[in-house]
Design an enzyme around this catalytic site. Structure first.
Site, PDB file in Angstrom:
ATOM      1  N   ASP A 150       0.765  -1.191  -0.158  1.00  0.00           N
ATOM      2  CA  ASP A 150       0.013  -0.034  -0.070  1.00  0.00           C
ATOM      3  C   ASP A 150       0.852   1.392  -0.033  1.00  0.00           C
ATOM      4  O   ASP A 150       1.948   1.128   0.768  1.00  0.00           O
ATOM      5  CB  ASP A 150      -1.014   0.148   1.344  1.00  0.00           C
ATOM      6  CG  ASP A 150      -2.113   0.890   1.238  1.00  0.00           C
ATOM      7  OD1 ASP A 150      -3.151   0.344   1.080  1.00  0.00           O
ATOM      8  OD2 ASP A 150      -1.718   2.056   1.020  1.00  0.00           O
ATOM      9  N   ASN A 151       0.608   2.333  -0.640  1.00  0.00           N
ATOM     10  CA  ASN A 151       1.407   3.486  -0.710  1.00  0.00           C
ATOM     11  C   ASN A 151       0.722   4.613   0.237  1.00  0.00           C
ATOM     12  O   ASN A 151       1.255   5.522   0.020  1.00  0.00           O
ATOM     13  CB  ASN A 151       1.386   4.036  -2.111  1.00  0.00           C
ATOM     14  CG  ASN A 151       0.027   4.556  -2.430  1.00  0.00           C
ATOM     15  OD1 ASN A 151      -1.012   4.617  -2.058  1.00  0.00           O
ATOM     16  ND2 ASN A 151       0.033   5.354  -3.769  1.00  0.00           N
ATOM     17  N   THR A 163      -3.620   5.549 -11.889  1.00  0.00           N
ATOM     18  CA  THR A 163      -3.662   4.402 -10.627  1.00  0.00           C
ATOM     19  C   THR A 163      -4.441   3.263 -11.029  1.00  0.00           C
ATOM     20  O   THR A 163      -4.243   2.158 -10.889  1.00  0.00           O
ATOM     21  CB  THR A 163      -4.118   4.938  -9.527  1.00  0.00           C
ATOM     22  OG1 THR A 163      -3.170   5.927  -8.908  1.00  0.00           O
ATOM     23  CG2 THR A 163      -4.019   3.940  -8.144  1.00  0.00           C
ATOM     24  N   TYR A 221     -13.730   7.224 -13.190  1.00  0.00           N
ATOM     25  CA  TYR A 221     -13.473   6.096 -12.245  1.00  0.00           C
ATOM     26  C   TYR A 221     -14.067   4.897 -12.630  1.00  0.00           C
ATOM     27  O   TYR A 221     -13.627   3.905 -12.874  1.00  0.00           O
ATOM     28  CB  TYR A 221     -14.138   6.750 -10.733  1.00  0.00           C
ATOM     29  CG  TYR A 221     -14.112   5.510  -9.765  1.00  0.00           C
ATOM     30  CD1 TYR A 221     -12.861   5.102  -9.293  1.00  0.00           C
ATOM     31  CD2 TYR A 221     -15.268   4.927  -9.264  1.00  0.00           C
ATOM     32  CE1 TYR A 221     -12.840   4.021  -8.156  1.00  0.00           C
ATOM     33  CE2 TYR A 221     -15.504   3.946  -8.452  1.00  0.00           C
ATOM     34  CZ  TYR A 221     -14.166   3.419  -8.031  1.00  0.00           C
ATOM     35  OH  TYR A 221     -14.111   2.486  -6.837  1.00  0.00           O
ATOM     36  N   LYS A 245     -12.486   1.299 -13.944  1.00  0.00           N
ATOM     37  CA  LYS A 245     -12.810   0.063 -13.499  1.00  0.00           C
ATOM     38  C   LYS A 245     -13.408  -1.048 -14.624  1.00  0.00           C
ATOM     39  O   LYS A 245     -13.185  -2.046 -14.407  1.00  0.00           O
ATOM     40  CB  LYS A 245     -13.943   0.275 -12.312  1.00  0.00           C
ATOM     41  CG  LYS A 245     -13.479   0.881 -10.815  1.00  0.00           C
ATOM     42  CD  LYS A 245     -12.546  -0.074 -10.354  1.00  0.00           C
ATOM     43  CE  LYS A 245     -12.250   0.416  -8.833  1.00  0.00           C
ATOM     44  NZ  LYS A 245     -10.968  -0.650  -8.188  1.00  0.00           N
TER      45      LYS A 245
HETATM   46  P1  NAD Z   1      -9.459   2.925   0.356  1.00  0.00           P
HETATM   47  O1  NAD Z   1      -9.121   4.228   0.020  1.00  0.00           O
HETATM   48  O2  NAD Z   1      -9.638   2.615   1.888  1.00  0.00           O
HETATM   49  O3  NAD Z   1      -8.332   1.571  -0.122  1.00  0.00           O
HETATM   50  C1  NAD Z   1      -7.623   1.729  -1.157  1.00  0.00           C
HETATM   51  C2  NAD Z   1      -6.086   1.564  -0.967  1.00  0.00           C
HETATM   52  O4  NAD Z   1      -5.435   1.682  -1.806  1.00  0.00           O
HETATM   53  C3  NAD Z   1      -5.759   2.479   0.190  1.00  0.00           C
HETATM   54  O5  NAD Z   1      -5.102   1.949   1.146  1.00  0.00           O
HETATM   55  C4  NAD Z   1      -4.713   3.261  -0.591  1.00  0.00           C
HETATM   56  O6  NAD Z   1      -3.758   3.881   0.223  1.00  0.00           O
HETATM   57  C5  NAD Z   1      -4.488   2.415  -1.664  1.00  0.00           C
HETATM   58  N1  NAD Z   1      -3.611   2.886  -2.650  1.00  0.00           N
HETATM   59  C6  NAD Z   1      -4.132   3.575  -3.511  1.00  0.00           C
HETATM   60  N2  NAD Z   1      -3.366   3.745  -4.638  1.00  0.00           N
HETATM   61  C7  NAD Z   1      -2.340   2.737  -4.567  1.00  0.00           C
HETATM   62  C8  NAD Z   1      -1.123   2.654  -5.379  1.00  0.00           C
HETATM   63  N3  NAD Z   1      -1.126   3.281  -6.390  1.00  0.00           N
HETATM   64  N4  NAD Z   1      -0.213   1.821  -4.839  1.00  0.00           N
HETATM   65  C9  NAD Z   1      -0.552   1.177  -3.611  1.00  0.00           C
HETATM   66  N5  NAD Z   1      -1.660   1.367  -2.664  1.00  0.00           N
HETATM   67  C10 NAD Z   1      -2.558   2.275  -3.424  1.00  0.00           C
HETATM   68  O7  NAD Z   1     -10.914   2.304  -0.210  1.00  0.00           O
HETATM   69  P2  NAD Z   1     -11.795   1.112  -0.047  1.00  0.00           P
HETATM   70  O8  NAD Z   1     -13.181   1.522   0.245  1.00  0.00           O
HETATM   71  O9  NAD Z   1     -11.248   0.120   1.029  1.00  0.00           O
HETATM   72  O10 NAD Z   1     -11.542   0.563  -1.447  1.00  0.00           O
HETATM   73  C11 NAD Z   1     -10.998  -0.810  -1.727  1.00  0.00           C
HETATM   74  C12 NAD Z   1     -11.378  -1.368  -3.113  1.00  0.00           C
HETATM   75  O11 NAD Z   1     -12.816  -1.659  -3.192  1.00  0.00           O
HETATM   76  C13 NAD Z   1     -11.335  -0.358  -4.212  1.00  0.00           C
HETATM   77  O12 NAD Z   1     -10.528  -0.782  -5.370  1.00  0.00           O
HETATM   78  C14 NAD Z   1     -12.339   0.448  -4.615  1.00  0.00           C
HETATM   79  O13 NAD Z   1     -12.392   0.864  -5.967  1.00  0.00           O
HETATM   80  C15 NAD Z   1     -13.340  -0.657  -4.340  1.00  0.00           C
HETATM   81  N6  NAD Z   1     -14.684  -0.240  -4.181  1.00  0.00           N
HETATM   82  C16 NAD Z   1     -14.841   0.275  -2.875  1.00  0.00           C
HETATM   83  C17 NAD Z   1     -16.391   0.498  -2.457  1.00  0.00           C
HETATM   84  C18 NAD Z   1     -16.700   1.055  -0.923  1.00  0.00           C
HETATM   85  O14 NAD Z   1     -17.980   1.095  -1.093  1.00  0.00           O
HETATM   86  N7  NAD Z   1     -15.939   1.387  -0.210  1.00  0.00           N
HETATM   87  C19 NAD Z   1     -17.293   0.541  -3.497  1.00  0.00           C
HETATM   88  C20 NAD Z   1     -17.041   0.109  -4.787  1.00  0.00           C
HETATM   89  C21 NAD Z   1     -15.578  -0.462  -5.133  1.00  0.00           C
END
Ligand code: NAD
Length: 321
Positions: free
Chosen positions: A31-32, A95, A149, A153
């Site tokens: 994770d970054n 990203t 976005y 995806k």
């Molecule tokens: P989040 O932002 O908490 O998690 C994303 C993580 O990815 C973060 O920890 C961030 O630091 C890390 N990250 C981002 N860019 C990066 C990179 N270039 N290299 C390494 N790490 C990187 O969000 P989340 O809600 O936990 O989402 C997780 C996944 O689920 C994502 O792919 C998101 O698109 C998908 N998603 C989430 C939801 C939701 O309701 N939370 C809904 C639809 C899809």
């Protein structure tokens, strides 16, 4: 099993990493820390079977090395959140497309299995309900940032399915609908943690638009069962699955419910999208998943209702005050 979780310091990823550890697996998180945080993994960071690597998924050398040492890859890292998408459109696209390409290349090179986190955003302006996985994607024009976005995806899904079809890669795609639970931050525009934090502080609850738009919120613990179940299933490979709850609530109604459950004196405040995001924002009135496909594949459906989920989140947010 040794599992690699990209984005494992984020909201869903950190719960997934914890669950995989509790199930007796070795877990590496990359994770970054852009939207994730070390706080999310502090409960299990010192466990012997856990390793945290601070790094970027776009770094192909790093990802190659980590994938080679793992059996299963859960790819959750992405630029997430309507606000982040509005503020950093280049970062979001780069990203979400380049990062997934790097992960899929590595997984294919070393013949591992991979879960790809997609999103209900992908259905865009499609007005059917419930959304079935084979419904059309209806996106707006390229001048509207929100759709970048969804489009990123969609490219991830196309690429993952292409790797499966062309190289027989073991890949499964989960389209998350609104997922909620402890550790979700309100910082990037997520509605539930923000409403709860405002209600607990007695501040106004800002509702974008009319508040009549409806969403289905699913407890993160239930989402993990779906993700792990899909990865464990041979038959699920090569498929796309909705993962979410079918319990609908309007955003205005959600605000009322949170105000009531927290015993808050907060009031609802309606904010036009142009003011909230600094530009017009198209929003969808409903977003309900069809769970037929995932039920048939692995027998999954959510177990936790919205009231119970909100109780857990409110308790967790109270602990932070
Ligand atoms: P989040 O932002 O908490 O998690 C994303 C993580 O990815 C973060 O920890 C961030 O630091 C890390 N990250 C981002 N860019 C990066 C990179 N270039 N290299 C390494 N790490 C990187 O969000 P989340 O809600 O936990 O989402 C997780 C996944 O689920 C994502 O792919 C998101 O698109 C998908 N998603 C989430 C939801 C939701 O309701 N939370 C809904 C639809 C899809």
């Amino acid at each position: 099993m040794k599992a690699l979780v990209t984005g494992g310091a984020g909201f869903i990823g950190s719960h997934l990493a914890e669950q995989l550890l509790n199930d007796g697996n070795k877990v590496v998180v990359v994770d970054n820390l852009s939207t994730g945080s070390l706080r999310n993994i502090e409960n299990f960071q010192n466990k012997g079977d856990f390793e945290f690597v601070e790094g970027d998924i776009c770094n192909a050398n790093l990802i190659d090395g980590l994938v080679e040492q793992s059996e299963a890859v859960f790819h959750l890292a992405a630029a997430v959140g309507v606000k982040l998408i509005a503020d950093s459109p280049v970062h979001t696209i780069e990203t979400n497309i380049s990062g997934t390409e790097v992960v899929l290349d590595a997984v294919n090179k070393f013949k591992k299995s991979v879960f790809i986190a997609s999103s209900s955003e992908i259905y865009g302006k499609n007005e059917s309900a419930p959304f079935r996985e084979d419904d059309d994607i209806v996106l707006g024009n390229t001048g509207v940032r929100r759709w970048s976005y969804a489009c990123s995806k969609a490219i991830d899904e196309y690429l993952a399915l292409a790797f499966h079809q062309q190289y027989g890669l073991h890949v499964v795609i989960g389209r998350f609908f609104n997922t909620i639970g402890p550790r979700q931050t309100g910082q990037y525009g997520m509605v539930v943690p923000r409403f709860v934090q405002w209600a607990l502080k007695g501040e106004g609850l800002s509702i974008y638009g009319t508040g009549e738009q409806k969403r289905c919120f699913c407890y993160v613990g239930d989402v993990l069962d779906a993700v792990i179940g899909l990865m464990d299933s041979e038959e699920a490979a090569g498929g796309v699955y909705n993962i979410g709850s079918t319990e609908e609530i309007a955003i205005g109604g959600l605000a009322d419910k949170i105000i009531e459950m927290t015993g808050s004196k907060s009031k609802k405040e309606f904010v036009p999208y142009e003011v909230a995001y600094g530009m017009p924002m198209e929003d969808m009135m409903r977003r309900v998943p069809s769970l037929e496909r995932i039920k048939k594949a692995i027998g999954w459906e959510p177990k936790t209702n919205l009231t119970k989920t909100l109780e857990v989140i409110i308790e967790s947010e109270k602990g932070k005050l």
